[in-house]
Design an enzyme around this catalytic site. Structure first.
Site, PDB file in Angstrom:
ATOM      1  N   GLU A  14       1.065  -1.053  -0.059  1.00 26.84           N
ATOM      2  CA  GLU A  14      -0.247  -0.236   0.103  1.00 26.84           C
ATOM      3  C   GLU A  14       0.891   1.222   0.125  1.00 26.84           C
ATOM      4  OE1 GLU A  14      -3.210   0.366   3.021  1.00 26.84           O
ATOM      5  OE2 GLU A  14      -2.650  -1.720   3.474  1.00 26.84           O
ATOM      6  N   LYS A  16       2.182   4.540   1.438  1.00 28.70           N
ATOM      7  CA  LYS A  16       2.412   5.211   2.604  1.00 28.70           C
ATOM      8  C   LYS A  16       2.186   6.672   2.422  1.00 28.70           C
ATOM      9  CE  LYS A  16       3.556   6.526   6.761  1.00 28.70           C
ATOM     10  NZ  LYS A  16       2.690   7.765   6.975  1.00 28.70           N
ATOM     11  N   ARG A  21      -1.277  10.143  11.238  1.00 28.31           N
ATOM     12  CA  ARG A  21      -1.973   9.002  11.528  1.00 28.31           C
ATOM     13  C   ARG A  21      -2.847   8.978  12.312  1.00 28.31           C
ATOM     14  NH1 ARG A  21       0.298   3.794  10.159  1.00 28.31           N
ATOM     15  NH2 ARG A  21      -1.107   2.417  10.412  1.00 28.31           N
ATOM     16  N   ARG A  36      -1.934  10.010  16.284  1.00 30.79           N
ATOM     17  CA  ARG A  36      -1.018   8.666  16.813  1.00 30.79           C
ATOM     18  C   ARG A  36      -0.469   9.324  18.082  1.00 30.79           C
ATOM     19  NH1 ARG A  36       3.046   6.682  13.145  1.00 30.79           N
ATOM     20  NH2 ARG A  36       2.785   8.683  12.152  1.00 30.79           N
ATOM     21  N   GLU A  64      -4.704   7.320   7.630  1.00 30.66           N
ATOM     22  CA  GLU A  64      -4.119   8.615   7.481  1.00 30.66           C
ATOM     23  C   GLU A  64      -5.216   9.664   7.259  1.00 30.66           C
ATOM     24  OE1 GLU A  64       0.015   9.665   7.553  1.00 30.66           O
ATOM     25  OE2 GLU A  64      -0.998   7.706   7.826  1.00 30.66           O
TER      26      GLU A  64
END
Length: 183
Positions: A14, A16, A21, A36, A64
C-alpha cells in the site's frame, strides 16, 4: 533484500501517505478521532463527522488523515493549514479539504480483531468502507498490484508524483501491532 521476503503473494503493498496517522472510533453512538500522539482531534476535522451516522457502533478504523480533493492526495503543506486549530473557518474547509484513507480495521462489531490476520481484517475493512455513502472522504487505501519485487520497486519510484512517502509492505498473515514501525 526484498527477495528474502519470500513469495510476493504473501504480501500486501500500500502507499504510505504523507499525512497524520489517526484512528476513528465509533462507540456508544459517539465519534472520536485520535492522532497517533493520543490527542483527541475530532473537532479539527468536521468533514469526518458524518461517520458518526454511518459507521456501526464498535468500529475502529486505522489510517491517515490527509488533505484530499477529488480523490487526490494534496501536499502535506496543505494539511498543515488545518492542524492545531481550535476552530475551522470556511476558507480552511475549502482550501484544505480533509479525507481519511483507511489502512486497517481494529475493531469490528464491538470485537477487538487486531489478532486476526491482515487478510481477514482487510476484507472486513473493505465491507465497512463500501457501505459508506461519502466514499470521497472516507477512502479505502488502495492495494498496489505487482507481479514481482522488481516491479514493486519501479512502482515505488512514482510515489512522490501522488504525494506519497513510499510503500508499506504488510504480511497477509500478520496481526496488528501497536506502535510505530520503521524500516
Amino acid at each position: 533484500e526484498p527477495e528474502n521476503l519470500g513469495e510476493t503473494a504473501q504480501w500486501q503493498a500500500e502507499w504510505k501517505w504523507d499525512g497524520i496517522r489517526g484512528q476513528i472510533v465509533k462507540r456508544n453512538g459517539e465519534l472520536f478521532i485520535w492522532s497517533r500522539g493520543e490527542e483527541l482531534v475530532t473537532d479539527q476535522f468536521p468533514e469526518l463527522h458524518f461517520l458518526k451516522d454511518e459507521l456501526p457502533d464498535g468500529t475502529v478504523l486505522d489510517g491517515e488523515i490527509l488533505a484530499v480533493k477529488d480523490g487526490n492526495v494534496l501536499p502535506f503543506s496543505t494539511l498543515q493549514q488545518r492542524l492545531n486549530r481550535k476552530t475551522i473557518n470556511k476558507s480552511q474547509l475549502e482550501n484544505a479539504p480533509i479525507g481519511f484513507f483507511a489502512y486497517d480495521l481494529l475493531e469490528h462489531k464491538g470485537q477487538d480483531i487486531r489478532t486476526e490476520p491482515l487478510s481477514k481484517r482487510r476484507q472486513w475493512l473493505e465491507e465497512t468502507i463500501q457501505n459508506l455513502t461519502t466514499k470521497n472522504i472516507a477512502i479505502l487505501s488502495p492495494v498496489i498490484k505487482y507481479a514481482n519485487w522488481q516491479e514493486l520497486a519501479e512502482i515505488r519510484e512514482t510515489a512522490r508524483e501522488i504525494n506519497s512517502e513510499g510503500i508499506m509492505l504488510k504480511n497477509l498473515n500478520s496481526i496488528f501491532h501497536a506502535g510505530r514501525k520503521r524500516g
